[in-house]
Enzyme design. Structure first.
Site, short mmCIF file in Angstrom:
data_model
loop_
_atom_site.label_atom_id
_atom_site.label_comp_id
_atom_site.label_asym_id
_atom_site.label_seq_id
_atom_site.Cartn_x
_atom_site.Cartn_y
_atom_site.Cartn_z
N GLU A 45 4.81 -16.77 -27.12
CA GLU A 45 5.74 -15.82 -27.74
C GLU A 45 6.13 -16.26 -29.15
O GLU A 45 5.91 -17.40 -29.56
CB GLU A 45 6.99 -15.68 -26.88
CG GLU A 45 6.70 -15.05 -25.54
CD GLU A 45 7.93 -14.85 -24.68
OE1 GLU A 45 7.82 -14.12 -23.69
OE2 GLU A 45 9.01 -15.42 -24.98
N GLU A 56 -4.25 -13.66 -21.24
CA GLU A 56 -5.62 -13.17 -21.08
C GLU A 56 -6.36 -13.21 -22.41
O GLU A 56 -7.51 -13.66 -22.50
CB GLU A 56 -5.63 -11.73 -20.56
CG GLU A 56 -4.93 -11.56 -19.24
CD GLU A 56 -3.45 -11.19 -19.38
OE1 GLU A 56 -2.68 -11.91 -20.07
OE2 GLU A 56 -3.04 -10.18 -18.79
#
Length: 139
Positions: A45, A56
């Site tokens: 983040e 992913e």
């Protein structure tokens, strides 16, 4: 241990590396290449949410950087950092689109585990029907 079990185990390990100071929702992914090599990824983040990266995509981008292009499956795990149990953590739309760029929709497996024994398996074509691909640009 089967390829699936090993992949799931690697996803749980990757989840532990997540950097999630804002959402506190930690995701891990493990990508299986055609040659058996596995690339892990975690969500990362940023205070500017647009700069965040999903687990992913981290795994896929790491593999592409290493010149891999043949992908067989990905296991994705996620949960709030304080939760005891995992839930089924499906990939977001952007991650599905990145998978469509690199993975065969008919054969690529997306494995969503809650544990090494409790998991669901989908084909990319089932999670992203009518995807936008290079062939879409030729029409």
């Amino acid at each position: 241990m089967t390829d699936r079990e090993n992949l799931i185990k690697e996803a749980f390990e990757a989840q532990k590396r997540a950097y999630t100071p804002y959402s506190h929702f930690q995701v891990g992914a493990a990508l299986l290449c055609g040659d058996g090599e596995i690339f892990g990824g975690c969500n990362i983040e940023n205070a500017s949410y647009g700069a965040c990266n999903c687990a992913e995509r981290t795994a896929i981008f790491r593999a592409v950087y290493e010149e891999k292009r043949d992908f067989k499956a990905i296991a994705i795990v996620g949960k709030p950092e304080d939760a005891a149990d995992f839930s089924y953590c499906a990939p977001c739309g952007i991650c599905r689109q990145v998978m469509a760029e690199f993975c065969d929709p008919e054969t690529f497996e997306i494995i969503l585990p809650r544990s090494t024994e409790d998991y669901k398996v989908y084909k990319l074509k089932d999670l992203l029907p009518l995807s936008f691909t290079a062939e879409s640009m030729e029409e």
